[in-house]
Design a protein around this motif. Structure first.
Motif, PDB file in Angstrom:
ATOM      1  N   UNK A  91       0.839  -1.195   0.000  1.00 37.27           N
ATOM      2  CA  UNK A  91       0.000   0.000   0.000  1.00 37.27           C
ATOM      3  C   UNK A  91       0.879   1.252   0.000  1.00 37.27           C
ATOM      4  N   UNK A  92       2.018   1.182   0.650  1.00 34.37           N
ATOM      5  CA  UNK A  92       2.954   2.310   0.622  1.00 34.37           C
ATOM      6  C   UNK A  92       3.339   2.648  -0.811  1.00 34.37           C
ATOM      7  N   UNK A 165      -4.783   0.412  14.529  1.00 36.18           N
ATOM      8  CA  UNK A 165      -3.794   0.508  13.456  1.00 36.18           C
ATOM      9  C   UNK A 165      -4.473   0.557  12.098  1.00 36.18           C
ATOM     10  N   UNK A 166      -5.564  -0.214  11.932  1.00 33.85           N
ATOM     11  CA  UNK A 166      -6.307  -0.185  10.674  1.00 33.85           C
ATOM     12  C   UNK A 166      -6.939   1.187  10.460  1.00 33.85           C
ATOM     13  N   UNK A 167      -7.391   1.817  11.540  1.00 37.66           N
ATOM     14  CA  UNK A 167      -7.923   3.174  11.434  1.00 37.66           C
ATOM     15  C   UNK A 167      -6.866   4.155  10.977  1.00 37.66           C
ATOM     16  N   UNK A 168      -5.650   4.003  11.512  1.00 37.81           N
ATOM     17  CA  UNK A 168      -4.544   4.880  11.088  1.00 37.81           C
ATOM     18  C   UNK A 168      -4.231   4.671   9.609  1.00 37.81           C
ATOM     19  N   UNK A 169      -4.285   3.416   9.162  1.00 36.61           N
ATOM     20  CA  UNK A 169      -4.037   3.113   7.745  1.00 36.61           C
ATOM     21  C   UNK A 169      -5.093   3.772   6.865  1.00 36.61           C
ATOM     22  N   UNK A 170      -6.354   3.720   7.301  1.00 40.98           N
ATOM     23  CA  UNK A 170      -7.436   4.343   6.529  1.00 40.98           C
ATOM     24  C   UNK A 170      -7.180   5.836   6.341  1.00 40.98           C
ATOM     25  N   UNK A 171      -6.722   6.505   7.379  1.00 44.81           N
ATOM     26  CA  UNK A 171      -6.487   7.948   7.281  1.00 44.81           C
ATOM     27  C   UNK A 171      -5.220   8.239   6.475  1.00 44.81           C
TER      28      UNK A 171
END
Length: 458
Positions: A91-92, A165-171
Motif C-alpha cells: 500500500x505504501x 492501526x487499521x484506522x490509522x491506515x485508513x487515514x
C-alpha cells in the motif's frame, strides 16, 4: 544460507532487509511459481515456544485477505519462513505511485481487511505491527495483510490495537475523520467490516500500473511479500486493471473438486456476469450438504453492501425493466460501465457471504429473474447452513450494445476467478477458476444507481 535450507526452491534475488530479518524472492522448482522467503535470526525471537506456536496457528489460516504461510524451516542460526508471493506491491508503494484513495476505494480496502483481522483474532492471534507496508495487493488487486503470526517479534498487543492501526491506515491512505471517524474502529472487526460498507459506494482499487508489475520489493523487517489463496471477497471487488495471477488456485479435496470441475465443464450452472460466484453457489447445491470447507471470504465475511463480486444466476433471462428516476449515467466507454458492474458484483458477493437477501435489492431489479433465482439460492443455503464467500469475478471487457437513458445493454466478457463454500463447522471447499464467457447484461436505472434486470449468455 546453505542450499539444503532452501531445498525445492531456487534463489532469485533479495527483496529487502531490516532489523528482524531479510526477504528473498524464490522460484518453486516444482511449480515454477514465485514464492517468498523470510530469514529471521533466532536471536530475534526470544520466546521461541510462543513464536513457533503463533506460526503454527498462522499456517492453519486460509483467508483471501491474509497472506498464507506455507512452510517453516530451521537452520543453525535462523528461522526460514516460506510464503506465497504477492505480485502488486505494498500500500505504501501504491500511495507513492498514485496518491490517496477515493472514499469508495477505501471501503474496498478497509472492509475486507477488517474481515481478515476477524479471522486472525478468531484463531487467538493478533497482528501486532500493522502498517502500510503490511498491506499488499495480489495480482487481481485484492488487499492482503502480510506477516500474520510474527507478533512475538514485537511488543505485546491486543485485538483493539490492530483495529486502531487499521484506522490509522485508513487515514494515511486518504480517509477523513468525517468519512472514517475514529469511533468506527473501536468496535469488533465483524461490525467494522459491515459498517465500513456504508461509508461510501465500494469501488475497485486502481493499482495504476501500465503493465504487469515486477516482483514487489518490500523492506519492512516483518513483512514478506506473500499472497493468500483464493477463497471469501473479497477483497472483494475485481481490480480496475488486469494483472497476471502469480499463484495457482488452492487445491481442492479429491471428490469435491472433481464434482465441481465436472459441473463447471458441463455448464449446468447458469452463473452470470457479475459473479462467477454463481457457479460456485449452484455447484454447492448440486453437491448437496458438504462436510468440507468453501469459498473464502474476501474478503469479507459479513456486511450489508459489501465490497465483493456479485453473482449472477440464470443466463437466458429477460424481464421488462422499470423506469424510475434516471440516475447519473456513466459515460458510454467501457471503463465507466466496468466500474458500475464491479460495484454491483461486490454487493452480490456480500449477499452470499452474509446470506442476506435484502442486499440483492441493490444489485437486481426486484422481481427480475436473476433477483428471484439468487433469493432462492440464498434460502437453500440458509437451510443447509452453508455460506458462500470470496466470490470473485474478473471482468475482462465491456462493450455497450444498446445505450439508453434508463436501460443499457452491455456485452461483457468475464471469468470466474475465486470462490468458496463454508459449512457450519468451518470446513471449506474452494472452486476452480472458470474460462472466459461472453454475456449480455441489461442494466436498468433506479433512483440513484443502476441495477441488473437480466443476464443472458451472448
Amino acid at each position: 544460507m546453505a542450499s539444503e535450507d532452501i531445498s525445492g526452491y531456487s534463489l532469485r534475488r533479495g527483496l529487502g532487509s531490516g532489523s528482524a530479518g531479510t526477504v528473498w524472492l524464490l522460484r518453486d522448482l516444482a511449480t515454477g511459481r514465485h514464492a517468498v522467503l523470510k530469514r529471521i535470526p533466532k536471536s530475534a525471537a526470544v520466546a521461541t515456544n510462543e513464536f513457533l506456536g503463533d506460526l503454527e496457528l498462522a499456517r492453519g489460516i486460509d483467508h483471501p485477505h491474509l497472506a498464507r504461510l506455507l512452510e517453516v524451516r530451521e537452520s543453525d542460526r535462523e528461522w526460514l519462513l516460506f510464503s506465497q508471493y504477492v505480485a502488486a506491491g505494498t500500500l505504501t508503494s501504491l500511495l507513492e505511485r498514485r496518491g490517496a484513495l477515493s472514499p469508495g476505494e477505501l471501503v474496498t480496502l478497509i472492509s475486507p481487511l477488517a474481515q481478515a483481522l476477524s479471522a486472525l483474532h478468531g484463531r487467538g492471534l493478533t497482528h501486532g505491527h500493522l502498517d502500510l507496508n503490511d498491506i499488499m495487493f495480489d495480482a487481481d488487486g485484492r488487499p492482503v495483510i502480510t506477516d500474520a503470526g510474527l507478533r512475538a517479534l514485537s511488543s505485546p498487543t491486543t485485538p483493539q490495537a490492530d483495529l486502531s492501526a487499521l484506522g490509522a491506515i485508513a487515514h494515511q491512505a486518504g480517509g477523513t475523520a468525517k468519512t472514517f471517524p475514529p469511533s468506527l474502529f473501536t468496535t469488533t472487526p465483524e461490525v467494522l467490516a459491515q459498517q465500513a460498507l456504508h461509508r461510501a459506494t465500494p469501488l475497485p482499487i486502481s493499482l495504476n500500473f501500465t503493465q504487469d508489475p515486477e516482483p514487489a520489493t518490500k523492506t519492512s523487517p516483518v513483512t514478506p511479500a506473500t499472497t493468500p489463496a483464493p477463497a471469501t471477497p473479497a477483497s472483494p471487488v475485481a481490480p480496475a486493471i488486469s494483472l497476471r495471477r502469480s499463484q495457482p488456485p488452492t487445491q481442492q479435496r479429491g471428490s469435491i473438486r472433481e464434482t465441481a470441475l465436472k459441473f463447471l465443464r458441463t455448464k449446468r450452472a447458469a452463473y452470470g456476469i457479475l459473479a462467477a460466484c454463481g457457479a460456485g453457489a449452484v455447484t454447492t447445491l448440486v453437491i448437496g450438504l458438504l462436510t468440507v470447507g468453501v469459498l473464502g471470504h474476501p474478503a469479507p465475511n459479513s456486511t450489508a453492501n459489501a465490497a465483493q463480486p456479485t453473482q449472477p444466476t440464470t443466463p437466458h433471462q429477460s424481464t421488462t425493466p422499470r423506469q424510475p428516476v434516471t440516475p447519473k449515467q456513466p459515460a458510454a466507454d467501457g471503463k465507466k460501465w466496468l466500474q458500475t458492474l464491479q460495484a454491483l458484483d461486490v454487493r452480490r458477493s456480500q449477499a452470499f457471504a452474509t446470506l442476506d437477501p435484502t442486499v440483492l435489492n441493490s444489485v437486481y431489479v426486484p422481481g427480475s429473474s436473476p433477483w428471484s433465482a439468487d433469493r432462492e439460492l440464498l434460502a437453500t443455503y440458509r437451510k443447509q447452513q452453508l455460506r458462500i464467500e470470496g466470490l470473485r469475478l474478473q471482468i475482462q471487457s465491456v462493450t455497450v450494445e444498446n445505450p439508453g437513458p434508463t436501460t443499457v445493454v452491455l456485452r461483457v466478457v468475464d471469468r470466474f476467478v475465486a470462490g468458496a463454500a463454508i459449512t457450519s463447522t468451518g470446513q471449506r471447499t474452494i472452486f476452480p477458476p472458470g474460462k472466459p464467457t461472453t454475456r449480455r447484461v441489461t442494466l436498468t436505472a433506479a433512483a440513484t444507481s443502476w441495477r441488473i434486470s437480466s443476464i443472458a449468455e451472448a
